[in-house]
Design an enzyme around this catalytic site. Structure first.
Site, PDB file in Angstrom:
ATOM      1  N   LYS A   1       0.788  -1.281   0.026  1.00  0.00           N
ATOM      2  CA  LYS A   1      -0.094  -0.003  -0.039  1.00  0.00           C
ATOM      3  C   LYS A   1       0.872   1.162  -0.141  1.00  0.00           C
ATOM      4  CE  LYS A   1      -3.547   2.195   2.789  1.00  0.00           C
ATOM      5  NZ  LYS A   1      -4.271   2.266   4.236  1.00  0.00           N
TER       6      LYS A   1
ATOM      7  N   HIS B   1      -5.950   2.126  14.652  1.00  0.00           N
ATOM      8  CA  HIS B   1      -6.484   0.776  14.323  1.00  0.00           C
ATOM      9  C   HIS B   1      -5.357  -0.059  14.632  1.00  0.00           C
ATOM     10  CE1 HIS B   1      -3.928   2.322  11.128  1.00  0.00           C
ATOM     11  NE2 HIS B   1      -3.938   1.225  10.531  1.00  0.00           N
TER      12      HIS B   1
ATOM     13  N   ASP C   1      -3.555  -3.636  12.684  1.00  0.00           N
ATOM     14  CA  ASP C   1      -3.457  -4.009  11.236  1.00  0.00           C
ATOM     15  C   ASP C   1      -4.189  -5.290  11.309  1.00  0.00           C
ATOM     16  OD1 ASP C   1      -2.202  -1.858  10.546  1.00  0.00           O
ATOM     17  OD2 ASP C   1      -0.183  -2.608  10.206  1.00  0.00           O
TER      18      ASP C   1
ATOM     19  N   HIS D   1      -2.113   1.850  16.545  1.00  0.00           N
ATOM     20  CA  HIS D   1      -1.320   2.856  15.770  1.00  0.00           C
ATOM     21  C   HIS D   1      -2.289   3.818  14.924  1.00  0.00           C
ATOM     22  CE1 HIS D   1      -1.214  -0.208  13.294  1.00  0.00           C
ATOM     23  NE2 HIS D   1      -0.825   0.825  12.150  1.00  0.00           N
TER      24      HIS D   1
END
Length: 335
Positions: free
Chosen positions: A202, A221, A223, A277
């Site tokens: 990404k 969030h 991962d 994070h």
């Protein structure tokens, strides 16, 4: 086409000093209020070329237990490969809008691959201050080159060169994490797909923001990947949640930032922690980052490793297909 690419919104607001309401986070999320000022979080830094293998293994294990995040230096990916990866990614986002839209994510697509803006469901219609490009770089059977930009012309070569060097880092990370749990060196990787493990790249593009104190690039969030390997540029933006507070994460030139993701937390039955994070933005500078998410194939089932479950320590997580896990995560449905 999605409405309102953030890059275009940023250009239109260049001299206004105002921020559209959909980008203004609630008080409980605004970085101007919630960031611990004057302190940088010194997450563990691990020298990958340390000849003492046991020391490296212990450092990775401890960081994954206690932080869910660490940085690796001397990772043996040539600086030129990383610089080239960054250069072609930056060039792509500097293209005219119509040239980027060629790679836009199809509206009905169930995959995240492609150029886009919105990713996961946001509460109250709030938006992150970021555009992105997703595409798979490994394994070859999963690659769709329709989402790899042909402009700049060296984009494909740069990504393939970076991927080639990434394999060694991936193998060492999985082996160390596996041994740290008392498993055989190959066992964790096998349980997230083995040779079919997906490398999903990404590019996050965070343009200058008129009110960085009010906005977030990506909200808080964890991962959903197994492991995330991230290359940042030099603009500060990564924050981690530690002891109930948000801190900037120390930027180290040429280091790789490693996040433990949800699938490793699940596999380890909660021993390793998926790091919470978020990303802040900058008023004058563009921040760009290149995470590679190491993910199980969509139909692959992941659950706590059988060797880490017994009568005294029951399974803390459900076993489910990765595609089902990802759908629930992106749509904020309880797992």
């Amino acid at each position: 086409m999605e409405v309102g690419r953030v890059q275009e919104v940023a250009s239109s607001l260049l001299f206004s000093g105002t921020l559209p309401s959909q980008f203004v986070r609630p008080d409980t999320e605004q970085p101007g209020i919630t960031t611990v000022k004057g302190q940088v979080l010194a997450v563990p830094v691990i020298d990958f070329t340390n000849p003492d293998d046991d020391s490296v293994l212990t450092a990775i294990h401890d960081a994954s237990l206690n932080w869910g995040m660490f940085q690796i230096i001397n990772h043996q990916i040539p600086n030129e490969a990383i610089t080239h990866l960054q250069a072609v990614g930056k060039e792509f986002f500097q293209l005219p809008p119509e040239m980027k839209e060629i790679y836009a994510k199809p509206p009905a697509s169930k995959s995240v691959e492609g150029y886009g803006t919105n990713l996961q469901k946001e509460i109250d219609g709030k938006r992150g201050w970021v555009d992105h490009l997703f595409h798979i770089i490994w394994p070859p059977s999963s690659i769709n080159y329709n989402f790899w930009p042909q402009n700049p012309p060296s984009y494909r070569a740069a990504n393939e060169e970076y991927r080639k060097h990434l394999h060694g880092v991936v193998e060492k990370l999985f082996r160390s994490l596996s041994l740290g749990l008392g498993l055989e060196g190959h066992e964790l990787k096998e349980r997230v797909g083995g040779d079919e493990l997906v490398y999903l790249l990404k590019i996050n593009y965070y343009p200058p923001c008129p009110r960085p104190d009010l906005a977030l690039g990506v909200p808080a969030h964890t991962d959903m990947s197994a492991i995330t390997i991230l290359v940042p540029n030099e603009v500060q933006g990564l924050q981690a949640f530690r002891d109930g507070h948000w801190y900037d994460v120390n930027y180290i030139p040429n280091a790789l930032v490693i996040h433990i993701g949800d699938q490793i937390e699940i596999l380890s039955n909660g021993k390793y922690k998926s790091v919470l994070h978020r990303t802040t933005v900058n008023k004058e500078k563009t921040r760009i980052s290149w995470p590679v998410f190491l993910e199980p194939p969509p139909e692959f089932e992941v659950g706590p490793h059988p060797k880490l479950v017994d009568e005294k320590i029951p399974a803390r997580y459900k076993t489910k297909k990765y595609s089902e896990y990802a759908y629930c995560k992106l749509n904020k449905i309880p797992q």
